[in-house]
Design a protein around this motif. Sequence first.
Motif, PDB file in Angstrom:
ATOM      1  N   PRO A   1      -5.531   5.342  -2.325  1.00 27.63           N
ATOM      2  CA  PRO A   1      -6.861   5.389  -2.949  1.00 27.63           C
ATOM      3  C   PRO A   1      -6.876   4.777  -4.356  1.00 27.63           C
ATOM      4  O   PRO A   1      -7.914   4.331  -4.828  1.00 27.63           O
ATOM      5  CB  PRO A   1      -7.196   6.875  -2.988  1.00 27.63           C
ATOM      6  N   GLN A   2      -5.729   4.710  -5.017  1.00 27.80           N
ATOM      7  CA  GLN A   2      -5.664   4.111  -6.348  1.00 27.80           C
ATOM      8  C   GLN A   2      -6.001   2.626  -6.303  1.00 27.80           C
ATOM      9  O   GLN A   2      -6.509   2.067  -7.262  1.00 27.80           O
ATOM     10  CB  GLN A   2      -4.275   4.294  -6.988  1.00 27.80           C
ATOM     11  N   LEU A   3      -5.725   1.998  -5.175  1.00 28.04           N
ATOM     12  CA  LEU A   3      -6.043   0.586  -5.009  1.00 28.04           C
ATOM     13  C   LEU A   3      -7.542   0.359  -5.145  1.00 28.04           C
ATOM     14  O   LEU A   3      -7.978  -0.595  -5.789  1.00 28.04           O
ATOM     15  CB  LEU A   3      -5.549   0.089  -3.645  1.00 28.04           C
ATOM     16  N   PHE A   4      -8.335   1.250  -4.599  1.00 28.07           N
ATOM     17  CA  PHE A   4      -9.788   1.128  -4.702  1.00 28.07           C
ATOM     18  C   PHE A   4     -10.259   1.348  -6.129  1.00 28.07           C
ATOM     19  O   PHE A   4     -11.185   0.682  -6.586  1.00 28.07           O
ATOM     20  CB  PHE A   4     -10.472   2.093  -3.738  1.00 28.07           C
ATOM     21  N   ASP A   5      -9.634   2.278  -6.823  1.00 23.87           N
ATOM     22  CA  ASP A   5      -9.961   2.489  -8.233  1.00 23.87           C
ATOM     23  C   ASP A   5      -9.672   1.238  -9.049  1.00 23.87           C
ATOM     24  O   ASP A   5     -10.475   0.820  -9.876  1.00 23.87           O
ATOM     25  CB  ASP A   5      -9.167   3.670  -8.809  1.00 23.87           C
ATOM     26  N   GLU A   6      -8.525   0.632  -8.795  1.00 24.60           N
ATOM     27  CA  GLU A   6      -8.130  -0.569  -9.533  1.00 24.60           C
ATOM     28  C   GLU A   6      -9.097  -1.726  -9.274  1.00 24.60           C
ATOM     29  O   GLU A   6      -9.579  -2.372 -10.203  1.00 24.60           O
ATOM     30  CB  GLU A   6      -6.711  -0.983  -9.141  1.00 24.60           C
ATOM     31  N   TYR A   7      -9.405  -1.975  -8.016  1.00 22.21           N
ATOM     32  CA  TYR A   7     -10.334  -3.053  -7.676  1.00 22.21           C
ATOM     33  C   TYR A   7     -11.727  -2.775  -8.231  1.00 22.21           C
ATOM     34  O   TYR A   7     -12.415  -3.680  -8.694  1.00 22.21           O
ATOM     35  CB  TYR A   7     -10.398  -3.289  -6.167  1.00 22.21           C
ATOM     36  N   SER A   8     -12.147  -1.525  -8.190  1.00 21.81           N
ATOM     37  CA  SER A   8     -13.460  -1.151  -8.712  1.00 21.81           C
ATOM     38  C   SER A   8     -13.567  -1.457 -10.207  1.00 21.81           C
ATOM     39  O   SER A   8     -14.576  -2.005 -10.667  1.00 21.81           O
ATOM     40  CB  SER A   8     -13.710   0.339  -8.460  1.00 21.81           C
ATOM     41  N   GLU A   9     -12.533  -1.152 -10.955  1.00 20.86           N
ATOM     42  CA  GLU A   9     -12.534  -1.432 -12.397  1.00 20.86           C
ATOM     43  C   GLU A   9     -12.547  -2.941 -12.662  1.00 20.86           C
ATOM     44  O   GLU A   9     -13.232  -3.414 -13.582  1.00 20.86           O
ATOM     45  CB  GLU A   9     -11.332  -0.770 -13.082  1.00 20.86           C
ATOM     46  N   LEU A  10     -11.805  -3.695 -11.873  1.00 20.54           N
ATOM     47  CA  LEU A  10     -11.813  -5.150 -12.034  1.00 20.54           C
ATOM     48  C   LEU A  10     -13.198  -5.715 -11.744  1.00 20.54           C
ATOM     49  O   LEU A  10     -13.705  -6.577 -12.480  1.00 20.54           O
ATOM     50  CB  LEU A  10     -10.778  -5.799 -11.111  1.00 20.54           C
TER      51      LEU A  10
END
Length: 94
Positions: free
Chosen positions: A8-17
Amino acid sequence: MENYKTNPQLFDEYSELLKALAHPVRLCIAKGLLDAGSSNVSNMQNCLDMPQSTISQHVSKLKSAGIIKGERNGLEIIYSVSNDKVKDIIKALF
């Protein structure tokens, strides 16, 4: 579908980008840097036809988001896209 559950951290990272790239000027700067390889704020100013202070604010946001990096070359700072995920996003968009 496995990535949804396992990272789920991958989605957080992409969302911030994506949030950082969501402004048209920041997206234009990132695309221009990717196309050119690197640039300073003065060159960006000539291409974007905006005040230096406006461009500097957007560059600062992109730096804070880890999208671009700056390297000092004498008195100027040369910026380039430093995030491979952003490179992939921009390539997919354009």
